[in-house]
Design a protein around this motif. Structure first.
Motif, short mmCIF file in Angstrom:
data_model
loop_
_atom_site.label_atom_id
_atom_site.label_comp_id
_atom_site.label_asym_id
_atom_site.label_seq_id
_atom_site.Cartn_x
_atom_site.Cartn_y
_atom_site.Cartn_z
N TYR A 1 0.88 -1.17 0.00
CA TYR A 1 0.00 0.00 0.00
C TYR A 1 0.91 1.21 0.00
O TYR A 1 1.70 1.40 0.94
CB TYR A 1 -0.88 0.03 1.24
CG TYR A 1 -1.95 -1.05 1.30
CD1 TYR A 1 -3.21 -0.84 0.76
CD2 TYR A 1 -1.69 -2.28 1.92
CE1 TYR A 1 -4.19 -1.82 0.83
CE2 TYR A 1 -2.66 -3.26 1.99
CZ TYR A 1 -3.91 -3.03 1.45
OH TYR A 1 -4.87 -4.00 1.52
N LEU A 2 0.82 2.04 -1.03
CA LEU A 2 1.71 3.19 -1.15
C LEU A 2 0.91 4.48 -1.31
O LEU A 2 0.18 4.65 -2.30
CB LEU A 2 2.65 3.01 -2.35
CG LEU A 2 3.72 4.10 -2.54
CD1 LEU A 2 4.69 4.12 -1.38
CD2 LEU A 2 4.46 3.89 -3.87
N GLY B 1 7.29 16.84 -2.06
CA GLY B 1 8.67 16.62 -2.44
C GLY B 1 9.00 15.19 -2.80
O GLY B 1 10.16 14.77 -2.68
N GLY B 2 7.99 14.44 -3.23
CA GLY B 2 8.24 13.06 -3.66
C GLY B 2 8.62 12.13 -2.52
O GLY B 2 9.39 11.17 -2.74
N LYS B 3 8.06 12.36 -1.34
CA LYS B 3 8.42 11.52 -0.20
C LYS B 3 7.96 10.07 -0.40
O LYS B 3 8.50 9.16 0.23
CB LYS B 3 7.82 12.09 1.09
CG LYS B 3 8.51 13.37 1.55
CD LYS B 3 7.95 13.84 2.88
CE LYS B 3 8.67 15.11 3.34
NZ LYS B 3 8.12 15.63 4.62
N TRP B 4 6.96 9.87 -1.29
CA TRP B 4 6.50 8.51 -1.55
C TRP B 4 7.63 7.65 -2.16
O TRP B 4 7.68 6.43 -1.94
CB TRP B 4 5.28 8.53 -2.47
CG TRP B 4 5.49 9.20 -3.79
CD1 TRP B 4 5.31 10.52 -4.08
CD2 TRP B 4 5.95 8.58 -4.99
NE1 TRP B 4 5.61 10.77 -5.39
CE2 TRP B 4 6.00 9.59 -5.99
CE3 TRP B 4 6.30 7.28 -5.35
CZ2 TRP B 4 6.40 9.34 -7.30
CZ3 TRP B 4 6.69 7.01 -6.65
CH2 TRP B 4 6.75 8.04 -7.61
N PRO C 1 -1.67 8.83 -9.28
CA PRO C 1 -2.90 8.69 -8.50
C PRO C 1 -2.65 9.07 -7.06
O PRO C 1 -1.51 9.40 -6.68
CB PRO C 1 -3.22 7.19 -8.65
CG PRO C 1 -1.89 6.54 -8.82
CD PRO C 1 -1.04 7.53 -9.58
N ARG C 2 -3.66 9.00 -6.23
CA ARG C 2 -3.47 9.35 -4.81
C ARG C 2 -2.86 8.19 -4.03
O ARG C 2 -2.28 8.40 -2.97
CB ARG C 2 -4.81 9.78 -4.19
CG ARG C 2 -5.36 11.06 -4.80
CD ARG C 2 -6.65 11.48 -4.15
NE ARG C 2 -6.46 11.94 -2.77
CZ ARG C 2 -7.46 12.29 -1.96
NH1 ARG C 2 -8.71 12.21 -2.39
NH2 ARG C 2 -7.21 12.69 -0.74
N SER C 3 -3.00 6.99 -4.56
CA SER C 3 -2.37 5.84 -3.91
C SER C 3 -2.29 4.69 -4.91
O SER C 3 -3.00 4.66 -5.92
CB SER C 3 -3.16 5.40 -2.67
OG SER C 3 -4.47 5.00 -3.03
N MET C 4 -1.40 3.75 -4.60
CA MET C 4 -1.24 2.54 -5.41
C MET C 4 -1.16 1.33 -4.49
O MET C 4 -0.56 1.40 -3.42
CB MET C 4 0.01 2.63 -6.28
CG MET C 4 -0.13 3.53 -7.48
SD MET C 4 1.38 3.62 -8.49
CE MET C 4 2.06 5.14 -7.85
N VAL C 5 -1.81 0.25 -4.93
CA VAL C 5 -1.78 -1.00 -4.18
C VAL C 5 -1.32 -2.09 -5.12
O VAL C 5 -1.81 -2.18 -6.25
CB VAL C 5 -3.17 -1.33 -3.60
CG1 VAL C 5 -3.11 -2.62 -2.76
CG2 VAL C 5 -3.71 -0.17 -2.77
N VAL D 1 -8.22 7.61 -3.90
CA VAL D 1 -8.46 7.77 -2.46
C VAL D 1 -7.17 7.35 -1.76
O VAL D 1 -6.46 6.47 -2.24
CB VAL D 1 -9.65 6.91 -1.98
CG1 VAL D 1 -10.96 7.50 -2.45
CG2 VAL D 1 -9.52 5.46 -2.45
N PRO D 2 -6.83 8.01 -0.66
CA PRO D 2 -5.53 7.73 -0.03
C PRO D 2 -5.53 6.42 0.75
O PRO D 2 -6.57 5.94 1.20
CB PRO D 2 -5.33 8.93 0.91
CG PRO D 2 -6.72 9.39 1.21
CD PRO D 2 -7.54 9.13 -0.02
N VAL D 3 -4.35 5.85 0.91
CA VAL D 3 -4.13 4.70 1.80
C VAL D 3 -2.96 5.03 2.71
O VAL D 3 -2.23 6.00 2.50
CB VAL D 3 -3.82 3.41 1.00
CG1 VAL D 3 -4.98 3.04 0.10
CG2 VAL D 3 -2.52 3.54 0.20
N LYS D 4 -2.77 4.22 3.73
CA LYS D 4 -1.61 4.34 4.61
C LYS D 4 -0.51 3.44 4.08
O LYS D 4 -0.73 2.26 3.83
CB LYS D 4 -1.98 3.94 6.04
CG LYS D 4 -0.84 4.10 7.03
CD LYS D 4 -1.28 3.70 8.43
CE LYS D 4 -0.12 3.84 9.42
NZ LYS D 4 -0.53 3.44 10.79
#
Length: 277
Positions: free
Chosen positions: A35-36, A47-50, A95-99, A116-119
């Motif tokens: 989960y990202l 700042g691209g912390k993901w 996207p807001r999140s990737m799984v 939609v966001p994920v943790k």
């Protein structure tokens, strides 16, 4: 847009979730669940912390497996290349999140691109960790968004806050019927068979005012059929308050919300951002 890939074949969200629920791998095969959170609107993701979270999450697994299980470390290394390539390929339209669910031996490869966001979390198990997806399924059920604008209606089916399907209807002034538009959405839909001239626009508005209730009763019946056949859990009308209320009164299905925005010509993914933000 959500893309769910399994050997190039697109599957429905519900089917994919069910398949993952029943999945249990045999040793030495393992499944990476990732989960990202890639939400640019999140202050913690500026700042691209993901990218750092992605690297650190995968590094921690590799470092652990390097000490404990060389076979599994090699499997993870092979999966990691594919995961990183996939994630970075989304960077231009993030996207807001990737799984991701991925395994080496059994070839599992399922991806979800969500608005939609994920943790952010990483798991290396013999089964899929589905807690966050199940929570999203409950909070963002199968939904029909009905976008209204004079003689045009766009129906967006969403699940997990994602676009699953889009259909466009337009009112044919000649036949006085709502017709399903086939093919890509045009920049402008003709009101009648002779084109969309200014005179026709005026003529349509005059007839709309005189016949609106009857025409929207017909539309309501058509949309009730759509809702029943698609098994929507939730229905949201999007348009001006008067039109939304009129359509609501002419549908037997329960309307969960009326959103007063003009979004019919907005890109579907942006519509969902506006509605579910």
């Amino acid at each position: 847009m959500i893309r769910i890939h399994k050997e190039g074949i697109q599957m429905g969200l519900a089917k994919t979730l069910k398949k993952l629920e029943n999945l249990h791998l045999q040793k030495p095969d393992k499944l990476l669940t990732m989960y990202l959170n890639t939400d640019r609107r999140d202050p913690d993701q500026q700042g691209g912390k993901w990218k750092i979270a992605l690297k650190n999450g995968l590094n921690s697994f590799e470092e652990y497996l390097d000490l404990s299980n060389e076979e599994e470390r090699k499997r993870l290394a092979s999966i990691r290349d594919r995961v990183e390539t996939y994630v970075l390929s989304q960077e231009r339209d993030l996207p807001r999140s990737m799984v991701v669910f991925a395994s080496e031996d059994s070839g599992i490869w399922e991806t979800f691109e969500l608005q939609v966001p994920v943790k952010t979390n990483f798991y290396w198990e013999e089964f899929a960790v589905l807690d966050q997806l199940k929570e999203l399924d409950a909070s963002h059920p199968l939904t029909g968004l009905i976008l209204l604008q004079q003689n045009q209606v766009k129906v967006i089916q969403s699940h997990f806050g994602q676009v699953e399907d889009t259909e466009l209807f337009h009112f044919d002034l000649d036949t006085e019927e709502w017709r399903r538009h086939a093919g890509p959405q045009p920049a402008d839909i003709n009101i009648g068979s002779n084109g969309g001239s200014a005179n026709q626009d005026d003529h349509f508005r005059e007839r709309l005012e005189a016949n609106q209730k009857r025409w929207y009763k017909s539309l309501g019946s058509k949309l009730d059929q759509e809702a029943a056949s698609r098994h929507w859990n939730k229905i949201i009308l999007v348009g001006d308050k008067g039109t939304g209320q009129l359509l609501s009164e002419n549908m037997s299905k329960r309307i969960d919300d009326i959103v007063q925005k003009n979004l019919l010509n907005t890109k579907e993914e942006k519509v969902l951002e506006e509605i579910f933000a």
